[in-house]
Enzyme design. Structure first.
Site, short mmCIF file in Angstrom:
data_model
loop_
_atom_site.label_atom_id
_atom_site.label_comp_id
_atom_site.label_asym_id
_atom_site.label_seq_id
_atom_site.Cartn_x
_atom_site.Cartn_y
_atom_site.Cartn_z
CB VAL A 4 -9.38 -9.29 -5.10
CG1 VAL A 4 -8.47 -9.88 -6.18
CG2 VAL A 4 -9.91 -10.40 -4.19
CB VAL A 40 -7.36 1.26 3.92
CG1 VAL A 40 -8.64 1.16 3.10
CG2 VAL A 40 -6.20 0.62 3.16
CD GLU A 48 -14.26 -4.31 -7.09
OE1 GLU A 48 -13.24 -4.95 -7.44
OE2 GLU A 48 -15.37 -4.49 -7.59
CG ASP A 80 -2.04 -10.98 0.10
OD1 ASP A 80 -2.90 -10.50 0.85
OD2 ASP A 80 -1.77 -10.52 -1.03
NE ARG A 112 -5.17 -2.41 17.47
CZ ARG A 112 -4.16 -3.17 17.07
NH1 ARG A 112 -3.86 -4.28 17.75
NH2 ARG A 112 -3.45 -2.85 16.01
CD GLU A 135 2.67 -5.62 7.06
OE1 GLU A 135 3.08 -5.20 8.16
OE2 GLU A 135 1.79 -5.04 6.39
CE LYS A 156 -4.62 -9.47 -2.02
NZ LYS A 156 -3.43 -8.67 -2.40
N GLY A 201 -6.67 -4.28 -4.94
CA GLY A 201 -6.72 -2.86 -4.61
C GLY A 201 -7.73 -2.06 -5.42
CE LYS A 246 -5.27 -9.52 1.89
NZ LYS A 246 -4.88 -8.10 2.03
#
Length: 441
Positions: free
Chosen positions: A134, A15, A131, A203, A46, A192, A207, A136, A107
């Site tokens: 939640v 992102v 924005e 998750d 990092r 993941e 949201k 995308g 979130k």
């Protein structure tokens, strides 16, 4: 011309790299809309050596994002580090303390600290925009906060996690098990290595907590959300849902009722004819029930670098144009602490799958226990494959349990739970029941 809005990007994953790319490629369009340039001046991550597919040589590098948040060369911090605490929280807190605007997609952090951070941002007259946190690329935050300010919202619900929707879609379309779908989702990068946060509903709960606050003017209260995931959903449940005219989705649902604010995340049967049932794959959808617009459904990409970055940049254009709304639409101090409606008081229809011992009188025994709790049954179905013949054990019970499926009319969850406990105590079932709530239109 106004001075440029100088951006510091904390976190250079998919992102973060997409945000920088969009800001560079759409620079003239953004400047035309905002009346000032929006430029990245600093970044933090990092690993300096990692190839992110973009040229970072022109930006000041900070090994510590919190130090970047205090820099005099940055006006606005974009936090894309992730995590509810640690460096993400320290960076946002320091940015606000130093009078800088904040845009975040985090979130989990907002679900935990949103109220405190919103109050701090208001005192400093800075933005706390989220924005991208939640759904995308779906602009649901802006619609709730600004576009529907003249509406009293009755209910908000949606598909808020693309991983779960992808798995359930594959299970239905390809008759796959949950575990097989999950493995494929991990290979494709949709899930993941540790998928618990997604598939167990957490998750979605984070949201939903933000959407509830925006919709009902309440304090963010993720701890009050009832949460179930999708790991218990079997191919049989998918098949039975289809035969009964439903499709299974993991929904986050929030609505105000006579018992208070009901917030819940769980697998849900929705009618195949509903708009939200048509949403397949990694796509997200949010439906808002309100008094003026009636029902509004928003559908779009719920994740991915460009989609999420699009939402981040939308917040940045608001900041650049000095169009900074209050984080939750009203002052943090005016958000009310809602009475939480416990799940035991939930009223609705239910799909119940029992694995019962195949012997005479079982269905009647189940129906009797339901009737004792004043639960009306819309239908009761018992199926055994034609090739399967029961083989009795020493107690007279068949060796292979068979599914008994019940569909109820609206009932209180506490009564459903009580009836199932009695059925289990009667020795009619061979394993834990499957219970899926029905969300009718």
């Amino acid at each position: 011309m106004k001075e440029p809005l100088r951006i510091g990007v904390a976190g250079l994953g998919t992102v973060g790299a997409s945000v920088i790319r969009i800001l560079n490629t759409q620079a003239s369009l953004i400047e035309e809309k905002t009346g000032r340039p929006v430029v990245v001046t600093a970044v933090s991550a990092r690993d300096r050596s990692k190839d992110r597919g973009i040229d970072l040589s022109g930006y000041q590098w900070f090994d510590n994002a919190a130090d970047m948040a205090a820099s005099s060369d940055v006006d606005c911090i974009v936090e894309l580090i992730g995590g509810a605490d640690g460096m993400a929280y320290e960076t946002i807190e320091k940015a606000i303390a130093n009078g800088k605007h904040v845009v975040t997609a985090n979130k989990a952090l907002l679900a935990k600290h949103g109220l405190k951070l919103a109050a701090a941002a208001e005192k400093k007259d800075t933005a706390l925009a989220f924005e991208a946190s939640v759904a995308g690329g779906i602009p649901v935050i802006k619609i709730l906060r600004e576009g529907m300010s003249a509406n009293r919202i009755k209910r908000i619900y949606g598909i808020l996690n693309g991983t779960c929707n992808y798995i359930l879609s594959r299970m239905e379309n390809e008759r796959m098990t949950f575990q097989d779908c999950l493995k494929d989702a991990q290979k494709l990068g949709y899930a993941e290595a540790d998928p618990t946060f997604d598939v167990e509903g957490f998750d979605t709960a984070h949201k939903l907590a933000l959407l509830s606050s925006l919709a009902f003017g309440t304090e963010v209260d993720a701890d009050s959300i009832y949460v179930e995931g999708i790991s218990s959903i079997s191919p049989l449940d998918i098949t039975m849902a289809g035969e009964l005219g439903y499709r299974i989705k993991l929904l986050g649902v929030a609505e105000y009722g006579k018992n208070g604010l009901e917030q819940r995340v769980h697998p849900t049967m929705v009618p195949k004819t509903s708009a939200i049932a048509q949403v397949m794959g990694v796509t997200n959808a949010v439906t808002i029930d309100a008094d003026a617009v009636k029902e509004l459904t928003l559908i779009g990409p719920g994740a991915g670098g460009d989609a999420t970055a699009s939402a981040v940049v939308a917040d940045l254009t608001d900041v650049a144009a000095d169009a900074v709304p209050l984080p939750f639409g009203v002052s943090a101090a005016s958000l009310i602490k809602a009475t939480s409606a416990g799940m035991q008081l939930h009223q609705g229809g239910y799909y119940i799958r029992l694995m019962v011992h195949d012997r005479p009188g079982v269905a009647a025994g189940v129906a009797t226990r339901m009737a004792e709790e004043e639960i009306s049954l819309e239908s009761i179905l018992q199926k055994r494959p034609d090739s399967e013949q029961p083989s009795a054990d020493r107690t007279g019970r068949s060796g292979t349990p068979v599914p008994l499926v019940l569909i109820t009319y609206a009932a209180e969850e506490s009564r459903i739970r009580s009836a199932l406990a009695r059925i289990s105590a009667d020795g009619l079932t061979a394993e834990e029941p499957q219970l899926i709530r029905i969300e009718r239109e």
